[in-house]
Write a protein that holds these residues in place. Structure first.
Motif, short mmCIF file in Angstrom:
data_model
loop_
_atom_site.label_atom_id
_atom_site.label_comp_id
_atom_site.label_asym_id
_atom_site.label_seq_id
_atom_site.Cartn_x
_atom_site.Cartn_y
_atom_site.Cartn_z
N ALA A 1 0.84 -1.20 0.00
CA ALA A 1 0.00 0.00 0.00
C ALA A 1 0.88 1.25 0.00
O ALA A 1 0.53 2.26 -0.61
CB ALA A 1 -0.94 0.00 1.21
N SER A 2 2.05 1.21 0.66
CA SER A 2 2.89 2.42 0.64
C SER A 2 3.95 2.40 -0.46
O SER A 2 4.35 3.46 -0.94
CB SER A 2 3.52 2.72 2.00
N ALA A 3 4.40 1.22 -0.85
CA ALA A 3 5.35 1.12 -1.98
C ALA A 3 4.73 0.16 -2.98
O ALA A 3 4.92 -1.05 -2.89
CB ALA A 3 6.71 0.62 -1.50
N GLY B 1 12.49 -2.05 3.91
CA GLY B 1 13.76 -2.04 4.62
C GLY B 1 14.57 -0.83 4.18
O GLY B 1 14.15 -0.08 3.30
N PRO B 2 15.76 -0.64 4.78
CA PRO B 2 16.56 0.55 4.48
C PRO B 2 16.94 0.68 3.00
O PRO B 2 17.06 1.79 2.48
CB PRO B 2 17.82 0.35 5.34
N TRP C 1 11.80 3.57 1.42
CA TRP C 1 11.02 2.33 1.37
C TRP C 1 10.34 2.12 2.72
O TRP C 1 10.88 2.54 3.74
CB TRP C 1 11.93 1.15 1.05
N PRO C 2 9.20 1.47 2.75
CA PRO C 2 8.58 1.19 4.05
C PRO C 2 9.49 0.31 4.91
O PRO C 2 10.34 -0.41 4.39
CB PRO C 2 7.28 0.45 3.68
N ALA C 3 9.31 0.42 6.21
CA ALA C 3 10.10 -0.39 7.14
C ALA C 3 9.84 -1.88 6.90
O ALA C 3 8.76 -2.27 6.44
CB ALA C 3 9.73 -0.04 8.57
#
Ligand code: MD6
Ligand code: FE
Length: 216
Positions: free
Chosen positions: A45-47, A68-69, A92-94
């Motif tokens: 949903a976020s990426a 991840g980073p 990127w999302p965690a």
């Protein structure tokens, strides 16, 4: 004696050696599959999943994103890892905790203690999608293994050696399977044969693959 009179095959061991440094952990992710898929919905949903362009100008049949980073991207300029999603410009999302914990546990089970993934590449295959034979060599730290989690529809995983022309083994990966490889197999050529159509109760008409890496 508890032999299953109805089984026409002996039970498969849970840990199958594939090659030196590489193992298949059958069903290792099954007990957390619902949590993994809930996190998949949040990450994508976020990426959003997208079809990347190869340096050669082809559109990949697999839809990808990252968490991840660091995230793996491809475009006309080449392949690389970067901290920002080129689609949104944001980080990127965690990496979801349940994903990281599973990856660390699987790596340890395979003999790679202390795995600290800093990237997770998320692949989504619809029927017909494939991933051509390739090596994962864009990571700076080739001493760490890669952990690969399969969810949804089954796929044929081709696993060769570090020599492209060696004929690869073919392994059927099903929902919940985890493959870990490193050490002498870290640069093995591998790929996914075109996905055969089907329907999975949890993912519908697709296969999802999560691969965890230590990049930096
Ligand atoms: C896939 N996996 O299973 C594609 N790479 O969908 C990979 O390319 C891969 O599974 C490195 C290590 C494990 C993998
Ligand atoms: Fe790969």
């Amino acid at each position: 004696m508890t032999a299953d009179l109805f089984a026409d095959q002996p039970p498969e061991p849970a840990t199958l050696p594939i090659a030196p440094g590489a193992v298949l952990l059958r069903g290792f992710a099954l007990d957390v599959d619902q949590a993994l898929l809930k996190a998949f919905a949040e990450v994508t949903a976020s990426a959003p999943l997208r079809h990347l362009i190869t340096p050669g100008g082809y559109t990949m049949s697999v839809a990808m994103t990252n968490c991840g980073p660091l995230g793996w991207v491809s475009d006309r300029r080449g392949y690389r890892y970067q901290a920002q999603d080129p689609l949104t410009g944001a980080s990127w999302p965690a990496m979801p905790a349940c994903w990281r914990e599973l990856a660390v546990r699987a790596a340890a089970e395979a003999g790679y203690g202390g795995f600290r993934p800093d990237a997770c590449l998320v692949n989504s295959y619809e029927p017909g999608a494939k991933l051509s034979l390739h090596q994962d060599k864009d990571e700076k730290d080739l001493s760490a293994p890669i952990v690969s989690v399969s969810l949804g529809l089954a796929a044929v995983f081709q696993f060769g050696t570090a020599v492209r022309s060696d004929r690869p083994q073919r392994l059927r990966l099903v929902h919940g399977d985890v493959v870990v490889w490193g050490g002498p197999s870290r640069l093995a050529f591998h790929g996914i044969a075109p996905l055969v159509d089907g329907e999975h109760a949890l993912t519908g008409q697709r296969r999802i693959n999560l691969t965890f890496r230590k990049v930096a």
